[in-house]
Design a protein around this motif. Structure first.
Motif, PDB file in Angstrom:
ATOM      1  N   SER A 101       0.832  -1.204   0.000  1.00 20.65           N
ATOM      2  CA  SER A 101       0.000   0.000   0.000  1.00 20.65           C
ATOM      3  C   SER A 101       0.866   1.253   0.000  1.00 20.65           C
ATOM      4  O   SER A 101       2.009   1.225   0.434  1.00 20.65           O
ATOM      5  CB  SER A 101      -0.907   0.010   1.230  1.00 20.65           C
ATOM      6  N   PRO A 102       0.333   2.377  -0.537  1.00 23.10           N
ATOM      7  CA  PRO A 102       1.103   3.621  -0.549  1.00 23.10           C
ATOM      8  C   PRO A 102       1.472   4.056   0.870  1.00 23.10           C
ATOM      9  O   PRO A 102       0.723   3.839   1.817  1.00 23.10           O
ATOM     10  CB  PRO A 102       0.145   4.621  -1.198  1.00 23.10           C
ATOM     11  N   ARG A 152      -5.671   7.408   8.587  1.00 23.58           N
ATOM     12  CA  ARG A 152      -5.092   8.749   8.608  1.00 23.58           C
ATOM     13  C   ARG A 152      -6.156   9.844   8.468  1.00 23.58           C
ATOM     14  O   ARG A 152      -6.064  10.891   9.099  1.00 23.58           O
ATOM     15  CB  ARG A 152      -4.062   8.858   7.475  1.00 23.58           C
ATOM     16  N   SER A 153      -7.183   9.589   7.683  1.00 19.58           N
ATOM     17  CA  SER A 153      -8.214  10.608   7.454  1.00 19.58           C
ATOM     18  C   SER A 153      -9.148  10.771   8.654  1.00 19.58           C
ATOM     19  O   SER A 153     -10.003  11.667   8.655  1.00 19.58           O
ATOM     20  CB  SER A 153      -9.037  10.267   6.206  1.00 19.58           C
ATOM     21  N   GLU A 172     -10.490   7.423   2.738  1.00 18.60           N
ATOM     22  CA  GLU A 172      -9.805   7.970   1.579  1.00 18.60           C
ATOM     23  C   GLU A 172      -9.026   6.868   0.873  1.00 18.60           C
ATOM     24  O   GLU A 172      -8.761   5.803   1.438  1.00 18.60           O
ATOM     25  CB  GLU A 172      -8.881   9.107   2.015  1.00 18.60           C
ATOM     26  N   VAL A 173      -8.626   7.134  -0.370  1.00 20.46           N
ATOM     27  CA  VAL A 173      -8.039   6.106  -1.233  1.00 20.46           C
ATOM     28  C   VAL A 173      -6.808   5.464  -0.603  1.00 20.46           C
ATOM     29  O   VAL A 173      -6.638   4.247  -0.636  1.00 20.46           O
ATOM     30  CB  VAL A 173      -7.676   6.710  -2.607  1.00 20.46           C
ATOM     31  N   GLU A 174      -5.935   6.253   0.008  1.00 21.50           N
ATOM     32  CA  GLU A 174      -4.673   5.727   0.523  1.00 21.50           C
ATOM     33  C   GLU A 174      -4.756   5.341   1.996  1.00 21.50           C
ATOM     34  O   GLU A 174      -3.737   5.037   2.615  1.00 21.50           O
ATOM     35  CB  GLU A 174      -3.559   6.759   0.315  1.00 21.50           C
TER      36      GLU A 174
END
Length: 412
Positions: A101-102, A152-153, A172-174
């Motif tokens: 993952s990023p 994180r979001s 969120e996407v990441e």
């Protein structure tokens, strides 16, 4: 805060990042989880007291803590699983974090890219702790702590405010999804403080549990391999009733182990226990194992009965060529408190592995290791201060080499 508010049954701590020191070493991480649970409990009880009318605060002390590690390890027992479930194996565990993952470079743990230990991967990641009361007794309560990672979001989210659920319903996407990585059950006993003695220490005695409302109790969800604490053994022999494969280690205590009451801080037992466990594994004192390293229960190492006890002595006979594993994954960690320990005391720790191994459907056979922390007085008498236990799983990638045998089976 108004006392007319209804009592809360589940309290979530504010999202907080793990500090680097709390995730670089396993023993420090385990100690940190104990402290995080204690902190979460303090805030939870303060929130609860503020909502109860005419409530009188009663001091409490920790009596036992049972910690369960849930790093979502793979089915082979080789550490963290790096890939999510697939159609071929739908029951495979979801990894703590995805290796592909990023990574947010601003917040990434400096070791995360190459580290495989799950506590390394938690470094600088946000977490939160849910506190719940699962039992009310006459003089004590039992609490459950559940430890979650925080996407994180959602680090600014108030998880106690249910009106925010819709706002944070989509990641969120990441974002890494929320993961539960540990659970703990702790028993708190309520006390009354007595007068200080000539050394400045205050005596304590039991006090009634101040909480009477049974609606505060939430169903316990944590399931343990060993849910109950270790039982006190009967001292019926010269060995004190311990098995013949028990060994003893002298441990020094430092002023930094002290708490404000002049006793060894409860959280320090986690670090001291880890020291003894590591020592015992390295020396082969537990000498169990599965597969090629399995030791029959009747052939565990036996105390030699020779020489004085000290960490440098070979106090347990380990035959030449004996097979054992030197690394293990800690699955559960129980610490109980029998009496207070002062830093100026001489301390010894007895430890042994139970002869019978735990066999489960999803795990390799597990070893159960017992620890007795004892204070030694000037006459050499030992007094039990803490009774502890850990459930460990052999780490297969660290199997020791087997002894070479010739054609007739003799060891070379």
């Amino acid at each position: 805060m108004s006392s007319t508010l209804p009592p809360i049954t589940v309290y979530s701590s504010k999202p907080t990042p793990f500090r680097f020191i709390e995730c670089t070493i396993e023993s420090r991480h385990l100690e940190a989880l104990f402290l995080i649970g204690n902190d979460s409990c303090d805030v939870f009880l303060r929130q609860l007291i503020a909502r109860l009318p005419d409530h009188k605060h009663t001091p409490d002390v920790s009596r036992s803590t049972n910690l369960k590690i849930q790093y979502n390890s793979d089915t082979n027992g080789n550490g963290i699983a790096f890939f999510p479930p697939s159609l071929a194996n739908p029951t495979a565990p979801v990894p703590l974090f995805s290796a592909t993952s990023p990574i947010n470079k601003k917040f990434a743990h400096p070791l995360r890219a190459q580290a495989t230990a799950p506590w390394h991967r938690l470094g600088h990641h946000y977490y939160r702790t849910e506190s719940q009361i699962v039992h009310l007794g006459k003089t004590s309560i039992r609490l459950q702590y559940r430890y979650f990672t925080v996407p994180r979001s959602q680090i600014n989210r108030d998880f106690n405010d249910r009106s925010q659920d819709a706002q944070y319903s989509q990641l969120e996407v990441e974002d890494e999804p929320e993961r539960q990585f540990a659970t703990s059950i702790a028993t708190l006993a309520f006390v009354e403080w007595g007068q200080r003695n000539e050394h400045g220490h205050r005596s304590i005695k039991s006090a009634p549990c101040p909480y009477k409302d049974r609606t505060l109790v939430v169903e316990q969800t944590a399931k343990f391999h060993r849910p109950e604490g270790p039982s006190k053994r009967a001292a019926t022999s010269s060995s004190g009733g311990r098995p013949d494969h028990a060994f003893k280690v002298d441990l020094p205590l430092r002023p930094s182990d002290n708490d404000e009451l002049g006793h060894v801080n409860n959280s320090r037992y986690a670090l001291l226990l880890h020291d003894v466990l590591s020592h015992g594994l390295e020396k082969g004192y537990y000498a169990n194992g599965s597969g090629p390293l399995r030791t029959p229960s009747r052939r565990l190492p036996v105390h030699s009965g020779k020489g004085a006890w000290s960490p440098s002595d070979a106090v347990v006979d380990i035959p030449t060529g004996w097979q054992y594993y030197k690394n293990a994954d800690i699955l559960e960690f129980y610490i109980g408190y029998e009496s207070e320990l002062k830093v100026e005391d001489t301390i010894v720790v007895w430890s042994w592995v139970e002869r019978e191994r735990l066999v489960t459907d999803k795990e390799l056979p597990l070893d159960v290791v017992v620890f007795e922390f004892c204070a030694v007085d000037e006459q050499g008498q030992e007094k039990l201060t803490s009774l502890c236990r850990t459930v460990i799983r052999e780490r297969l990638e660290t199997l020791a080499p087997q002894p070479v045998q010739d054609q007739v089976g003799a060891k070379l």
